[in-house]
Design an enzyme around this catalytic site. Structure first.
Site, PDB file in Angstrom:
ATOM      1  N   SER A  49      31.391  29.283  50.414  1.00 53.53           N
ATOM      2  CA  SER A  49      32.409  28.683  49.718  1.00 53.53           C
ATOM      3  C   SER A  49      33.277  29.576  48.781  1.00 53.53           C
ATOM      4  CB  SER A  49      32.269  27.261  49.181  1.00 53.53           C
ATOM      5  OG  SER A  49      33.012  26.629  48.707  1.00 53.53           O
ATOM      6  N   GLU A  50      34.678  29.617  49.008  1.00 51.26           N
ATOM      7  CA  GLU A  50      35.445  30.448  48.053  1.00 51.26           C
ATOM      8  C   GLU A  50      35.238  30.159  46.770  1.00 51.26           C
ATOM      9  OE1 GLU A  50      40.019  29.234  48.421  1.00 51.26           O
ATOM     10  OE2 GLU A  50      38.835  29.166  50.321  1.00 51.26           O
ATOM     11  N   ASN A  51      34.940  29.095  46.296  1.00 53.21           N
ATOM     12  CA  ASN A  51      34.735  28.951  44.576  1.00 53.21           C
ATOM     13  C   ASN A  51      33.461  29.552  44.209  1.00 53.21           C
ATOM     14  OD1 ASN A  51      33.423  26.710  46.395  1.00 53.21           O
ATOM     15  ND2 ASN A  51      33.272  25.446  44.488  1.00 53.21           N
TER      16      ASN A  51
END
Length: 213
Positions: A49-51
Site C-alpha cells: 500500500s502506497e501509504n
C-alpha cells in the site's frame, strides 16, 4: 443467449486467479482492494500500500477493525506475519524503482493500446486527484485495470483514444471487467475470456473496436 455480468467480487476473484505466486502487488483504491480477499491458500502474494505497508492480508472481520492500520484509501486492513510499516517516501521509492510486479487500478478510460486515464473526467464539480496512480502505472512491471466495461450511459470505457487526461501511456497490460477479460497490445485488443453467452463479435459491437478472439 442471455448473459449475466460478473459482480465486483467475481471480478476480484478473476484477478486473484491470475496473480503469480510470490508477486509483489499494489491494489488501488476502490474495486481492486477486494482482490486481497480471494488469494488462493497455496500461494503467497505480498500486497503493498502506497501509504507504507507491505504484507497486507484480507479485510478484517466486522468489529475487528483497527483504524491505526489502514490502506491508502483509508480502509482498515490486516497485516500478515512478516508484514511491515515504513515511511511514505520509502513506499514511493519502491513504486518508482520498479520493485512492484503488478499494480491493479481502477479506470475511467483505457485505450486499446493500453493508455490509462483514471484521475479526472473534466467534470467541473469533481476534485481531480491523481495520487500515486501515475507512479504506479509507470513504475510497476505490469498494470492491470479493474472496471465495468460500460459507463452509466452504456458507452464503452475501452476506447480507441482516451478523451480524458492521461495517467500514463501504453501501461495497461490487462483489463478485468464485469463482461470480459482483455489484453492490451500495441496492435490492439485481444480477448482472454468473457461471461457465458457473450461472444467475441458481441464484445466488438459493445466496444466499437476490433478485438482478436
Amino acid at each position: 443467449m442471455a448473459y449475466q455480468k460478473r459482480t465486483k467480487h467475481e471480478v476480484a476473484q478473476r484477478v486473484a486467479r491470475d496473480l503469480p505466486d510470490g508477486a509483489y502487488v499494489n491494489l488501488g483504491i476502490g474495486q481492486p482492494t477486494l482482490v486481497a480477499n480471494y488469494i488462493p491458500t497455496d500461494i503467497e502474494i505480498v500486497f503493498h500500500s502506497e501509504n507504507g505497508i507491505l504484507g497486507m492480508g484480507p479485510a478484517p472481520d466486522e468489529g475487528s477493525e483497527d483504524y491505526d492500520l489502514i490502506n491508502a484509501g483509508k480502509q482498515p486492513v490486516t497485516l500478515l506475519p512478516g508484514g511491515a510499516y515504513f515511511h511514505h517516501a520509502d513506499s514511493f521509492a519502491m513504486m518508482r524503482g520498479g520493485h512492484l510486479d503488478i499494480c491493479v487500478l481502477g479506470a475511467f478510460q483505457v485505450s486499446a493500446t493500453g493508455d490509462l486515464a483514471n484521475w479526472h473526467t473534466g467534470d467541473p464539480n469533481a476534485i481531480p486527484a491523481v495520487g500515486g496512480a501515475m507512479d504506479l502505472a509507470i513504475g510497476a512491471k505490469q498494470t492491470w485495470v479493474m472496471m465495468d466495461l460500460l459507463d452509466k450511459k452504456g458507452e464503452s470505457k475501452i476506447v480507441k483514444q482516451c478523451s480524458y487526461p492521461l495517467t500514463a501511456q501504453s501501461c495497461v497490460k490487462r483489463i478485468y471487467s464485469d463482461l470480459a477479460t482483455l489484453e492490451c497490445t500495441p496492435e490492439g485488443l485481444v480477448l482472454i475470456d468473457s461471461v457465458v453467452g457473450l461472444s467475441g463479435s458481441e464484445i466488438e459491437a459493445l466496444l466499437g473496436l476490433p478485438v482478436k478472439h
